[in-house]
Design a protein around this motif. Structure first.
Motif, PDB file in Angstrom:
ATOM      1  N   LYS A  13       0.824  -1.210   0.000  1.00  0.00           N
ATOM      2  CA  LYS A  13       0.000   0.000   0.000  1.00  0.00           C
ATOM      3  C   LYS A  13       0.856   1.257   0.000  1.00  0.00           C
ATOM      4  O   LYS A  13       0.588   2.203  -0.744  1.00  0.00           O
ATOM      5  N   ALA A  14       1.870   1.284   0.836  1.00  0.00           N
ATOM      6  CA  ALA A  14       2.723   2.473   0.908  1.00  0.00           C
ATOM      7  C   ALA A  14       3.437   2.707  -0.420  1.00  0.00           C
ATOM      8  O   ALA A  14       3.504   3.844  -0.905  1.00  0.00           O
ATOM      9  N   ALA A  15       3.958   1.651  -1.015  1.00  0.00           N
ATOM     10  CA  ALA A  15       4.664   1.787  -2.292  1.00  0.00           C
ATOM     11  C   ALA A  15       3.726   2.301  -3.375  1.00  0.00           C
ATOM     12  O   ALA A  15       4.101   3.181  -4.162  1.00  0.00           O
ATOM     13  N   VAL A  16       2.525   1.778  -3.400  1.00  0.00           N
ATOM     14  CA  VAL A  16       1.564   2.194  -4.419  1.00  0.00           C
ATOM     15  C   VAL A  16       1.149   3.646  -4.207  1.00  0.00           C
ATOM     16  O   VAL A  16       1.093   4.437  -5.151  1.00  0.00           O
ATOM     17  N   LYS A  17       0.902   4.019  -2.975  1.00  0.00           N
ATOM     18  CA  LYS A  17       0.497   5.400  -2.683  1.00  0.00           C
ATOM     19  C   LYS A  17       1.600   6.379  -3.047  1.00  0.00           C
ATOM     20  O   LYS A  17       1.341   7.439  -3.628  1.00  0.00           O
ATOM     21  N   LEU A  18       2.844   6.027  -2.724  1.00  0.00           N
ATOM     22  CA  LEU A  18       3.949   6.903  -3.119  1.00  0.00           C
ATOM     23  C   LEU A  18       4.074   6.962  -4.635  1.00  0.00           C
ATOM     24  O   LEU A  18       4.387   8.021  -5.198  1.00  0.00           O
ATOM     25  N   GLY A  19       3.803   5.856  -5.303  1.00  0.00           N
ATOM     26  CA  GLY A  19       3.805   5.851  -6.765  1.00  0.00           C
ATOM     27  C   GLY A  19       2.739   6.768  -7.339  1.00  0.00           C
ATOM     28  O   GLY A  19       2.980   7.481  -8.319  1.00  0.00           O
ATOM     29  N   VAL A  20       1.568   6.776  -6.728  1.00  0.00           N
ATOM     30  CA  VAL A  20       0.491   7.666  -7.171  1.00  0.00           C
ATOM     31  C   VAL A  20       0.909   9.118  -6.979  1.00  0.00           C
ATOM     32  O   VAL A  20       0.716   9.963  -7.867  1.00  0.00           O
ATOM     33  N   ARG A  63       3.434   9.970  -9.630  1.00  0.00           N
ATOM     34  CA  ARG A  63       2.781  10.050 -10.949  1.00  0.00           C
ATOM     35  C   ARG A  63       2.054  11.378 -11.130  1.00  0.00           C
ATOM     36  O   ARG A  63       1.998  11.938 -12.224  1.00  0.00           O
ATOM     37  N   HIS A  64       1.495  11.901 -10.042  1.00  0.00           N
ATOM     38  CA  HIS A  64       0.739  13.153 -10.093  1.00  0.00           C
ATOM     39  C   HIS A  64       1.608  14.362  -9.726  1.00  0.00           C
ATOM     40  O   HIS A  64       1.077  15.429  -9.410  1.00  0.00           O
ATOM     41  N   SER A  65       2.910  14.186  -9.735  1.00  0.00           N
ATOM     42  CA  SER A  65       3.872  15.260  -9.462  1.00  0.00           C
ATOM     43  C   SER A  65       3.588  15.981  -8.140  1.00  0.00           C
ATOM     44  O   SER A  65       3.671  17.201  -8.053  1.00  0.00           O
ATOM     45  N   GLN A  66       3.267  15.210  -7.128  1.00  0.00           N
ATOM     46  CA  GLN A  66       2.963  15.788  -5.821  1.00  0.00           C
ATOM     47  C   GLN A  66       4.176  15.827  -4.890  1.00  0.00           C
ATOM     48  O   GLN A  66       4.092  16.359  -3.799  1.00  0.00           O
ATOM     49  N   LEU A  67       5.291  15.270  -5.338  1.00  0.00           N
ATOM     50  CA  LEU A  67       6.482  15.236  -4.503  1.00  0.00           C
ATOM     51  C   LEU A  67       7.382  16.419  -4.831  1.00  0.00           C
ATOM     52  O   LEU A  67       7.652  16.707  -5.999  1.00  0.00           O
ATOM     53  N   SER A  68       7.839  17.091  -3.791  1.00  0.00           N
ATOM     54  CA  SER A  68       8.726  18.243  -3.961  1.00  0.00           C
ATOM     55  C   SER A  68      10.144  17.749  -4.228  1.00  0.00           C
ATOM     56  O   SER A  68      10.450  16.569  -4.030  1.00  0.00           O
ATOM     57  N   GLU A  80       5.146  11.274   6.055  1.00  0.00           N
ATOM     58  CA  GLU A  80       4.420  12.137   6.997  1.00  0.00           C
ATOM     59  C   GLU A  80       3.776  13.326   6.313  1.00  0.00           C
ATOM     60  O   GLU A  80       2.715  13.784   6.738  1.00  0.00           O
ATOM     61  N   ARG A  81       4.405  13.835   5.261  1.00  0.00           N
ATOM     62  CA  ARG A  81       3.874  15.022   4.578  1.00  0.00           C
ATOM     63  C   ARG A  81       2.733  14.701   3.624  1.00  0.00           C
ATOM     64  O   ARG A  81       1.964  15.590   3.271  1.00  0.00           O
ATOM     65  N   HIS A  82       2.639  13.451   3.183  1.00  0.00           N
ATOM     66  CA  HIS A  82       1.701  13.162   2.092  1.00  0.00           C
ATOM     67  C   HIS A  82       0.643  12.104   2.407  1.00  0.00           C
ATOM     68  O   HIS A  82      -0.380  12.065   1.733  1.00  0.00           O
ATOM     69  N   SER A 134      -1.697   9.596   5.279  1.00  0.00           N
ATOM     70  CA  SER A 134      -2.425   9.725   6.539  1.00  0.00           C
ATOM     71  C   SER A 134      -1.585   9.235   7.720  1.00  0.00           C
ATOM     72  O   SER A 134      -0.604   8.512   7.553  1.00  0.00           O
ATOM     73  N   ASP A 135      -2.009   9.645   8.911  1.00  0.00           N
ATOM     74  CA  ASP A 135      -1.336   9.177  10.124  1.00  0.00           C
ATOM     75  C   ASP A 135      -1.393   7.656  10.215  1.00  0.00           C
ATOM     76  O   ASP A 135      -0.464   7.021  10.715  1.00  0.00           O
ATOM     77  N   LYS A 136      -2.476   7.082   9.723  1.00  0.00           N
ATOM     78  CA  LYS A 136      -2.623   5.633   9.738  1.00  0.00           C
ATOM     79  C   LYS A 136      -1.554   4.973   8.860  1.00  0.00           C
ATOM     80  O   LYS A 136      -0.950   3.977   9.254  1.00  0.00           O
ATOM     81  N   SER A 137      -1.281   5.543   7.698  1.00  0.00           N
ATOM     82  CA  SER A 137      -0.239   5.010   6.816  1.00  0.00           C
ATOM     83  C   SER A 137       1.138   5.156   7.449  1.00  0.00           C
ATOM     84  O   SER A 137       1.971   4.255   7.355  1.00  0.00           O
ATOM     85  N   VAL A 138       1.382   6.289   8.100  1.00  0.00           N
ATOM     86  CA  VAL A 138       2.654   6.507   8.788  1.00  0.00           C
ATOM     87  C   VAL A 138       2.827   5.464   9.887  1.00  0.00           C
ATOM     88  O   VAL A 138       3.897   4.872  10.041  1.00  0.00           O
ATOM     89  N   SER A 139       1.761   5.224  10.617  1.00  0.00           N
ATOM     90  CA  SER A 139       1.788   4.233  11.698  1.00  0.00           C
ATOM     91  C   SER A 139       2.020   2.824  11.151  1.00  0.00           C
ATOM     92  O   SER A 139       2.759   2.029  11.747  1.00  0.00           O
ATOM     93  N   ARG A 140       1.402   2.515  10.041  1.00  0.00           N
ATOM     94  CA  ARG A 140       1.581   1.190   9.426  1.00  0.00           C
ATOM     95  C   ARG A 140       3.036   0.964   9.026  1.00  0.00           C
ATOM     96  O   ARG A 140       3.595  -0.100   9.249  1.00  0.00           O
ATOM     97  N   LEU A 141       3.642   1.980   8.416  1.00  0.00           N
ATOM     98  CA  LEU A 141       5.041   1.850   8.028  1.00  0.00           C
ATOM     99  C   LEU A 141       5.947   1.713   9.248  1.00  0.00           C
ATOM    100  O   LEU A 141       6.907   0.946   9.234  1.00  0.00           O
ATOM    101  N   ALA A 142       5.631   2.446  10.295  1.00  0.00           N
ATOM    102  CA  ALA A 142       6.411   2.320  11.527  1.00  0.00           C
ATOM    103  C   ALA A 142       6.310   0.895  12.059  1.00  0.00           C
ATOM    104  O   ALA A 142       7.302   0.328  12.539  1.00  0.00           O
TER     105      ALA A 142
END
Length: 186
Positions: free
Chosen positions: A67-74, A77-82, A134-136, A138-146
């Motif tokens: 899930k995390a890999a896919v979300k970061l890929g999205v 893809r949408h140029s949301q990363l600085s 953390e910037r992109h 949800s807190d739930k996703s951050v917690s899952r990765l932790a």
């Protein structure tokens, strides 16, 4: 008009992330977002985890990684990363590459296992990734990765993988990792 397009793009991205969070664990969803190499590596990683932790926990951890890999890929893809996010992800890749190389060497070279080194490298990898997540997400996703990093950094798990005789599932995983590293894919 521009603000309407921006909202539509934002809504589209949120919908994709939500959809992927719902189906991220199913085999058909994995086939849509993972190449064969990544899927096989994750399947073997799951096999290794299942023999060392509760089956449900192992499956949940692999699902969280996907899930995390896919979300970061999205997001990418949408140029949301600085540019700062891209640098942090590059730092993560470099640090995680170190983790993977250490894992491979621990299985190939007798008496080379160093738990503290591996735990430190995993901690550094997590920090690099966390700064972006953390910037992109949800807190739930951050917690899952932790949770994923906490599990794979556990002393008892690492010791069961490398401290004694290395079992066939771990050897198979490290051979797969070595092949992908040699090909430059990891």
């Amino acid at each position: 008009m521009d603000s309407g397009a921006w909202c539509a793009r934002d809504i589209s991205m949120r919908a994709q992330k939500k959809f992927l969070s719902r189906v991220g664990g199913s085999a058909s969803a994995r086939a849509l977002v993972l190449d064969d190499h990544a899927a096989k590596l994750l399947d073997q990683f799951l096999c290794v985890l299942r023999s060392r932790v509760e089956k449900r926990e192992a499956e949940k951890m692999v699902k969280h990684v996907i899930k995390a890999a896919v979300k970061l890929g999205v997001l990418r893809r949408h140029s949301q990363l600085s540019p700062a996010d891209d640098r942090a992800l590059a730092a993560f890749r470099t640090k995680f590459h170190t983790v993977l190389m250490a894992v491979v060497s621990f299985s190939e070279v007798d008496f080379s296992y160093d738990r503290e080194f591996l735990q430190d490298a995993l901690r550094e990898s997590h920090q690099s990734l966390k700064s972006v997540v953390e910037r992109h997400l949800s807190d739930k996703s951050v917690s899952r990765l932790a949770g994923v990093f906490a599990l794979v950094s556990r002393a008892d798990l690492l010791d069961s993988l490398f401290a004694d005789k290395i079992d066939e599932d771990v050897l198979k995983l490290t051979r797969m990792l070595r092949k992908e590293l040699d090909r430059g894919l990891l």
